[in-house]
Design a protein around this motif. Structure first.
Motif, PDB file in Angstrom:
ATOM      1  N   PRO A 136       0.800  -1.227   0.000  1.00  0.00           N
ATOM      2  CA  PRO A 136       0.000   0.000   0.000  1.00  0.00           C
ATOM      3  C   PRO A 136       0.828   1.270   0.000  1.00  0.00           C
ATOM      4  N   GLY A 137       2.099   1.185   0.349  1.00  0.00           N
ATOM      5  CA  GLY A 137       2.932   2.385   0.448  1.00  0.00           C
ATOM      6  C   GLY A 137       3.759   2.679  -0.776  1.00  0.00           C
ATOM      7  N   ILE A 138       4.334   1.656  -1.397  1.00  0.00           N
ATOM      8  CA  ILE A 138       5.207   1.850  -2.560  1.00  0.00           C
ATOM      9  C   ILE A 138       4.355   1.937  -3.823  1.00  0.00           C
ATOM     10  N   LEU A 139       4.432   3.063  -4.513  1.00  0.00           N
ATOM     11  CA  LEU A 139       3.683   3.242  -5.759  1.00  0.00           C
ATOM     12  C   LEU A 139       4.415   2.618  -6.939  1.00  0.00           C
ATOM     13  N   GLY A 140       5.739   2.723  -6.925  1.00  0.00           N
ATOM     14  CA  GLY A 140       6.525   2.178  -8.026  1.00  0.00           C
ATOM     15  C   GLY A 140       7.966   2.633  -7.918  1.00  0.00           C
ATOM     16  N   ILE A 141       8.806   2.069  -8.768  1.00  0.00           N
ATOM     17  CA  ILE A 141      10.226   2.431  -8.819  1.00  0.00           C
ATOM     18  C   ILE A 141      10.584   2.712 -10.271  1.00  0.00           C
ATOM     19  N   VAL A 142      11.233   3.853 -10.513  1.00  0.00           N
ATOM     20  CA  VAL A 142      11.668   4.245 -11.853  1.00  0.00           C
ATOM     21  C   VAL A 142      13.157   3.961 -11.973  1.00  0.00           C
ATOM     22  N   TYR A 143      13.543   3.318 -13.098  1.00  0.00           N
ATOM     23  CA  TYR A 143      14.956   2.992 -13.342  1.00  0.00           C
ATOM     24  C   TYR A 143      15.587   4.139 -14.138  1.00  0.00           C
ATOM     25  N   ASP A 144      15.986   5.191 -13.446  1.00  0.00           N
ATOM     26  CA  ASP A 144      16.457   6.406 -14.116  1.00  0.00           C
ATOM     27  C   ASP A 144      17.668   6.166 -15.005  1.00  0.00           C
ATOM     28  N   SER A 145      18.576   5.303 -14.561  1.00  0.00           N
ATOM     29  CA  SER A 145      19.817   5.086 -15.321  1.00  0.00           C
ATOM     30  C   SER A 145      19.581   4.375 -16.639  1.00  0.00           C
ATOM     31  N   VAL A 146      18.484   3.613 -16.737  1.00  0.00           N
ATOM     32  CA  VAL A 146      18.204   2.912 -17.986  1.00  0.00           C
ATOM     33  C   VAL A 146      17.780   3.905 -19.061  1.00  0.00           C
ATOM     34  N   ALA A 147      16.874   4.808 -18.707  1.00  0.00           N
ATOM     35  CA  ALA A 147      16.363   5.768 -19.694  1.00  0.00           C
ATOM     36  C   ALA A 147      17.391   6.839 -20.025  1.00  0.00           C
ATOM     37  N   PHE A 148      18.059   7.359 -19.000  1.00  0.00           N
ATOM     38  CA  PHE A 148      18.958   8.502 -19.216  1.00  0.00           C
ATOM     39  C   PHE A 148      20.321   8.253 -18.565  1.00  0.00           C
ATOM     40  N   PRO A 149      21.127   7.340 -19.145  1.00  0.00           N
ATOM     41  CA  PRO A 149      22.457   7.062 -18.575  1.00  0.00           C
ATOM     42  C   PRO A 149      23.383   8.273 -18.648  1.00  0.00           C
ATOM     43  N   GLU A 150      23.067   9.236 -19.529  1.00  0.00           N
ATOM     44  CA  GLU A 150      23.902  10.429 -19.648  1.00  0.00           C
ATOM     45  C   GLU A 150      23.899  11.255 -18.365  1.00  0.00           C
ATOM     46  N   GLN A 151      22.936  11.006 -17.485  1.00  0.00           N
ATOM     47  CA  GLN A 151      22.819  11.773 -16.245  1.00  0.00           C
ATOM     48  C   GLN A 151      23.360  11.020 -15.035  1.00  0.00           C
ATOM     49  N   ASP A 152      24.129   9.940 -15.282  1.00  0.00           N
ATOM     50  CA  ASP A 152      24.591   9.089 -14.182  1.00  0.00           C
ATOM     51  C   ASP A 152      25.777   9.651 -13.418  1.00  0.00           C
ATOM     52  N   GLY A 153      26.426  10.707 -13.925  1.00  0.00           N
ATOM     53  CA  GLY A 153      27.577  11.275 -13.237  1.00  0.00           C
ATOM     54  C   GLY A 153      28.859  10.563 -13.591  1.00  0.00           C
ATOM     55  N   SER A 154      29.958  10.964 -12.928  1.00  0.00           N
ATOM     56  CA  SER A 154      31.269  10.383 -13.208  1.00  0.00           C
ATOM     57  C   SER A 154      32.018  10.164 -11.882  1.00  0.00           C
ATOM     58  N   PRO A 155      32.406   8.919 -11.587  1.00  0.00           N
ATOM     59  CA  PRO A 155      32.075   7.692 -12.329  1.00  0.00           C
ATOM     60  C   PRO A 155      30.583   7.396 -12.225  1.00  0.00           C
ATOM     61  N   PRO A 156      30.024   6.750 -13.258  1.00  0.00           N
ATOM     62  CA  PRO A 156      28.572   6.538 -13.268  1.00  0.00           C
ATOM     63  C   PRO A 156      28.105   5.621 -12.147  1.00  0.00           C
ATOM     64  N   GLY A 157      26.964   5.965 -11.585  1.00  0.00           N
ATOM     65  CA  GLY A 157      26.340   5.135 -10.563  1.00  0.00           C
ATOM     66  C   GLY A 157      24.900   4.842 -10.945  1.00  0.00           C
ATOM     67  N   LEU A 158      24.389   3.725 -10.518  1.00  0.00           N
ATOM     68  CA  LEU A 158      23.021   3.327 -10.826  1.00  0.00           C
ATOM     69  C   LEU A 158      22.040   4.210 -10.058  1.00  0.00           C
ATOM     70  N   ARG A 159      21.100   4.849 -10.759  1.00  0.00           N
ATOM     71  CA  ARG A 159      20.102   5.720 -10.137  1.00  0.00           C
ATOM     72  C   ARG A 159      18.708   5.112 -10.290  1.00  0.00           C
TER      73      ARG A 159
END
Length: 577
Positions: free
Chosen positions: A441-464
């Protein structure tokens, strides 16, 4: 002297309204008033210490349809083409979305093949739900809940047809369905799901050269194996064959939980709301109109309502050619309101930040006085892009009926937890997953940000990833007076990431934000509230126009469009042009 238009609210709706006012051939004087110190409303992007981009609100914008194209046109006009990060149609984030049910991630069916065989957590092929939907009569109520609509049209339980009879609606409309060729060795007359009969080319409601193609099947153990099918929408006149359904021995005790799983999750993912309370007419107007116009949501969505004038730009053409599913901006979506602010100030728009409105009053001359605490503004017209419930408390006594209608448009809160992991990998690749209320009832969902926009993962890249929390769980906590602490939300988010995605190591970076009353709830009868407000404004000839997420859509495109249409009404131009 020219007119003065005051725009209340510096979120994306108010910015869009100001943008279109300022670009008119003879623009009025525009004053944009924002109560906080920043513009953009719920759109906010934050950079981590390694340069990674974390979205605290919306994280992607859909380019589909006229509204999506209009947003892309504005992006081009603001000179942001080179900053766009697209998710193309062949990308995993465009093709794969999941439901978390029974402690497992399940890929949502996609394409013809996915609809024609069982796809857990749905125990029957979704084709049968579509077949029932095609033969279900049109609803008679002016509105109903999303859950009721889904149950009525798709059914809590769907069983295959018991006799080889063409569905009445298909026969009545003479929709041509071309049966693909099959291999005799793989399909026999006893287990063929479809058999075909040659007919003269009918007058199809889909057009002379259009057809719907369903593959034939063979029974291979417990799975349906589709044979190769011809490409859709490419038959030649004179080659039509009409498909006739043959009974298929599926277990009738199995239940297709479209309403309780799919629509429940969708309402939680889009509105953080309850499908048993939200209005189908207001939350998903395309589905409601499809049934009203074509008696079937499938036929309505397939046939459409006709395409009006489409905006055009190089960016729009690229999005269509590459079949973008969504897009963002290199520095995060907040780049868009920042660019709008720069554009507005260059055109002479006065942008006031940190100036909360204390009250509105009507002067004898028919203009407004806007009280800002220690100062006042005069306006010939007001565009309100602040939440309806907030506006209801600012209106003068003369607008009491309007205030009462607006005060009933409530909103829910959502906690957004951004998590970053070093050296971690996701078990699946896709946009993300939704969680039905029956699962958590509490968790609505989880978005895999790094899959859609890996360009925004930073350096060194981390999973978001971003965990969304809210719904009835958060409402219950608020009602109990519980302390809604960052520690609570972080704990629940990390637990969900570990349980649902296997991310068991502590995150390297975490951001927690509680957005109070951020998503309006279009509950049953919402359309009547809007109708009442519109009628009052027209009858009283109040120089006030409503815009924003409180009324006709909560997505970024909807909010931008509401601002554009509000500006068009003030300018006296055609809103739909």
């Amino acid at each position: 002297m020219g007119r003065t238009v005051v725009v209340l609210g510096g979120g994306i709706s108010g910015l869009a309204a100001s943008y279109h006012l300022s670009r008119a051939p003879c623009p009025p004087k525009v004053v944009l008033v924002e109560g906080s110190e920043r513009l953009g409303g719920w759109i906010r992007s934050v950079r981590g210490p390694d340069g990674a981009v974390f979205e605290l609100g919306p994280r992607g914008i859909r380019p589909a349809g006229v509204l999506g194209a209009r947003t892309l046109l504005m992006v081009s006009e603001l000179g942001l083409d080179s900053e766009v990060l697209p998710v193309r149609g062949d990308h995993a984030a465009a093709q794969n979305r999941f439901l978390y049910v029974g402690g497992t991630l399940h890929a949502l069916p996609s394409g013809i093949r996915g609809l024609l065989r069982p796809s857990p957590p749905f125990s029957k092929p979704l084709f049968w739900a579509g077949l029932k939907e095609l033969t279900t009569p049109r609803g008679k109520d002016p509105d109903e809940t999303v859950h009721s609509f889904a149950q009525r049209r798709l059914g809590p339980e769907v069983t295959p047809p018991r006799s080889p009879q063409i569905p009445p609606l298909l026969n009545q409309l003479q929709i041509p369905i071309l049966k693909p060729s099959t291999r005799a060795s793989s399909v026999s007359s006893e287990n063929a799901l479809f058999s075909s009969y040659p007919v003269a080319p009918p007058n199809s409601v889909l057009g002379v050269n259009a057809f719907i193609s369903f593959p034939s099947f063979c029974n291979s153990g417990t799975a349906f194996q589709p044979n190769p099918t011809p490409p859709l929408f490419s038959a030649k006149p004179g080659q039509w064959k009409l498909v006739q359904l043959i009974p298929w021995p599926l277990n009738p005790s199995l239940t297709l939980k479209v309403a309780s799983l799919a629509m429940d999750s969708l309402c939680r993912g889009v509105f953080a709301g309850n499908s048993r309370e939200l209005s189908i007419r207001s939350c998903f107007p395309s589905l409601f109109q499809a049934e009203q116009t074509h008696r079937s949501i499938l036929l309505g969505l397939l046939l459409g309502a006709g395409r009006g004038p489409q905006p055009d730009s190089a960016l729009i053409r690229q999005a269509r050619a590459e079949r973008w599913s969504q897009w963002s901006l290199r520095g995060g979506l907040e780049t868009l309101p920042q660019a709008l602010n720069t554009h507005l100030t260059s055109r002479g728009v006065s942008v006031l930040r940190g100036q909360p409105v204390c009250g509105l009053s009507l002067e004898a001359e028919g203009c407004w006085k806007v009280s800002l605490g220690d100062s006042n503004l005069e306006a010939d017209h007001i565009i309100s892009a602040i939440p309806a419930s907030v506006l209801s408390k600012l209106l003068p006594a003369e607008a009491a009926p309007l205030a009462r209608a607006l005060s009933t448009i409530t909103a829910v809160s959502v906690a957004v937890v951004n998590l970053q992991y070093r050296g971690a990998r996701l078990p699946v690749q896709g946009f993300g997953h939704l969680v039905p209320s029956s699962e958590d009832p509490g968790i609505l969902g989880i978005v895999y940000d790094s899959v859609a926009f890996p360009e925004q993962d930073g350096s060194p890249p981390g999973l978001r990833v971003t965990v969304m929390l809210g719904g009835s769980w958060l409402r219950t906590l608020e009602a109990r007076g519980s302390v809604l602490s960052q520690e609570l939300f972080q704990k629940e988010a990390e637990k969900a990431a570990a349980t649902q995605l296997g991310l068991k190591e502590p995150p390297s970076h975490c951001l927690v934000h509680l957005h109070k009353n951020c998503i309006p709830q279009y509950t049953l009868g919402h359309w009547q509230k809007l109708e009442s407000a519109t009628q009052f404004l027209a009858a009283q000839k109040l120089p006030l126009t409503l815009a924003g997420a409180s009324y006709e859509g909560v997505a970024v495109n909807d909010c931008i469009e509401s601002g554009r249409q509000a500006a068009a009404r003030v300018l006296g131009t055609e809103p739909n042009s």
